[in-house]
Design a protein around this motif. Structure first.
Motif, PDB file in Angstrom:
ATOM      1  N   PRO A  45      -5.161  -6.146 -28.033  1.00  0.00           N
ATOM      2  CA  PRO A  45      -6.525  -6.145 -28.562  1.00  0.00           C
ATOM      3  C   PRO A  45      -6.986  -7.545 -28.934  1.00  0.00           C
ATOM      4  O   PRO A  45      -6.175  -8.438 -29.199  1.00  0.00           O
ATOM      5  CB  PRO A  45      -6.417  -5.262 -29.815  1.00  0.00           C
ATOM      6  CG  PRO A  45      -4.992  -5.350 -30.227  1.00  0.00           C
ATOM      7  CD  PRO A  45      -4.204  -5.583 -28.965  1.00  0.00           C
TER       8      PRO A  45
ATOM      9  N   TRP B 232      -8.497  -8.258 -31.593  1.00  0.00           N
ATOM     10  CA  TRP B 232      -8.490  -8.375 -33.052  1.00  0.00           C
ATOM     11  C   TRP B 232      -7.124  -8.333 -33.706  1.00  0.00           C
ATOM     12  O   TRP B 232      -7.037  -8.362 -34.924  1.00  0.00           O
ATOM     13  CB  TRP B 232      -9.317  -7.253 -33.663  1.00  0.00           C
ATOM     14  CG  TRP B 232      -8.998  -5.910 -33.077  1.00  0.00           C
ATOM     15  CD1 TRP B 232      -9.711  -5.274 -32.103  1.00  0.00           C
ATOM     16  CD2 TRP B 232      -7.905  -5.036 -33.386  1.00  0.00           C
ATOM     17  NE1 TRP B 232      -9.129  -4.072 -31.787  1.00  0.00           N
ATOM     18  CE2 TRP B 232      -8.020  -3.896 -32.558  1.00  0.00           C
ATOM     19  CE3 TRP B 232      -6.825  -5.097 -34.262  1.00  0.00           C
ATOM     20  CZ2 TRP B 232      -7.111  -2.845 -32.601  1.00  0.00           C
ATOM     21  CZ3 TRP B 232      -5.927  -4.039 -34.295  1.00  0.00           C
ATOM     22  CH2 TRP B 232      -6.089  -2.933 -33.473  1.00  0.00           C
TER      23      TRP B 232
ATOM     24  N   THR C 103     -10.605   3.930 -29.247  1.00  0.00           N
ATOM     25  CA  THR C 103     -11.665   3.122 -28.638  1.00  0.00           C
ATOM     26  C   THR C 103     -11.076   1.836 -28.055  1.00  0.00           C
ATOM     27  O   THR C 103     -11.438   1.423 -26.945  1.00  0.00           O
ATOM     28  CB  THR C 103     -12.755   2.810 -29.680  1.00  0.00           C
ATOM     29  OG1 THR C 103     -13.295   4.047 -30.158  1.00  0.00           O
ATOM     30  CG2 THR C 103     -13.871   1.976 -29.085  1.00  0.00           C
ATOM     31  N   THR C 104     -10.149   1.214 -28.772  1.00  0.00           N
ATOM     32  CA  THR C 104      -9.477   0.008 -28.274  1.00  0.00           C
ATOM     33  C   THR C 104      -8.663   0.323 -27.023  1.00  0.00           C
ATOM     34  O   THR C 104      -8.705  -0.416 -26.041  1.00  0.00           O
ATOM     35  CB  THR C 104      -8.556  -0.575 -29.375  1.00  0.00           C
ATOM     36  OG1 THR C 104      -9.364  -0.917 -30.500  1.00  0.00           O
ATOM     37  CG2 THR C 104      -7.800  -1.790 -28.874  1.00  0.00           C
TER      38      THR C 104
ATOM     39  N   HIS D 196     -10.985   0.883 -24.028  1.00  0.00           N
ATOM     40  CA  HIS D 196     -11.508  -0.387 -23.504  1.00  0.00           C
ATOM     41  C   HIS D 196     -10.468  -1.067 -22.608  1.00  0.00           C
ATOM     42  O   HIS D 196     -10.771  -1.496 -21.498  1.00  0.00           O
ATOM     43  CB  HIS D 196     -11.912  -1.308 -24.657  1.00  0.00           C
ATOM     44  CG  HIS D 196     -12.277  -2.680 -24.211  1.00  0.00           C
ATOM     45  ND1 HIS D 196     -13.472  -2.961 -23.574  1.00  0.00           N
ATOM     46  CD2 HIS D 196     -11.586  -3.854 -24.266  1.00  0.00           C
ATOM     47  CE1 HIS D 196     -13.506  -4.248 -23.260  1.00  0.00           C
ATOM     48  NE2 HIS D 196     -12.372  -4.806 -23.672  1.00  0.00           N
ATOM     49  N   HIS D 197      -9.230  -1.148 -23.086  1.00  0.00           N
ATOM     50  CA  HIS D 197      -8.163  -1.788 -22.309  1.00  0.00           C
ATOM     51  C   HIS D 197      -7.918  -1.040 -20.989  1.00  0.00           C
ATOM     52  O   HIS D 197      -7.770  -1.673 -19.939  1.00  0.00           O
ATOM     53  CB  HIS D 197      -6.873  -1.841 -23.127  1.00  0.00           C
ATOM     54  CG  HIS D 197      -5.717  -2.374 -22.346  1.00  0.00           C
ATOM     55  ND1 HIS D 197      -5.516  -3.712 -22.139  1.00  0.00           N
ATOM     56  CD2 HIS D 197      -4.710  -1.736 -21.698  1.00  0.00           C
ATOM     57  CE1 HIS D 197      -4.434  -3.881 -21.397  1.00  0.00           C
ATOM     58  NE2 HIS D 197      -3.921  -2.707 -21.123  1.00  0.00           N
TER      59      HIS D 197
END
Length: 157
Positions: free
Chosen positions: A44, A46, A85-86, A89-90
């Motif tokens: 991620p 973040w 959600t992360t 996305h990946h």
């Protein structure tokens, strides 16, 4: 009937997952299902990298891939939704699709229960396992049509 692959020792299949995996046997010919495929490393923006183990991988006859996560309605906490959600996305950046199946949904979530930042999370709320195949095929269709994802409800299945 599709083919089911089991290339590695499986972890315990939960009572929530078992009917979903059984329903996936009813996908049209040419679709393959890999229960508990290999881990995927998620990096991620973040934080620290971590490994994610999807519940299953569905391959369409044309080679498209869909990672499926089965979650209880009780597991859809704010922290888990952010994590999913992360992961989505990946997965999408890698060229695959992602779908969260919630087979124990009793009612449609009210708009107040869903935060705007999770609008793009591809999630299907089902009442039982009867909507599993339509949800999976719908995820492939939505990806092909490049439409914005919307939250599926039991009435839409």
């Amino acid at each position: 009937m599709n083919s089911m692959a089991h290339a590695k020792p499986m972890r315990l299949v939960t009572d929530l997952e078992r009917p979903v995996f059984d329903a996936l046997r009813d996908l049209p010919p040419g679709y393959t299902v890999d229960i508990q495929p290999d881990q995927v490393e998620i990096v991620p923006e973040w934080g620290q990298a971590f490994f994610y183990e999807p519940d299953c991988l569905v391959m369409a006859p044309d080679g498209r891939r869909l990672l499926v996560e089965v979650k209880s309605r009780y597991a859809l906490t704010l922290m888990n939704m952010a994590l999913l959600t992360t992961i989505q996305h990946h997965v999408q950046v890698s060229g695959a699709e992602f779908l969260v199946l919630v087979p124990d949904a009793q009612t449609k979530p009210s708009p107040g229960q869903l935060l705007a930042q999770f609008d793009q999370l591809h999630i299907a709320y089902l009442h039982g396992s009867s909507g599993v195949v339509p949800a999976v095929l719908g995820a492939f269709r939505d990806a092909t049509e490049d439409r914005p994802r919307k939250i599926a409800t039991p009435s839409q299945q």
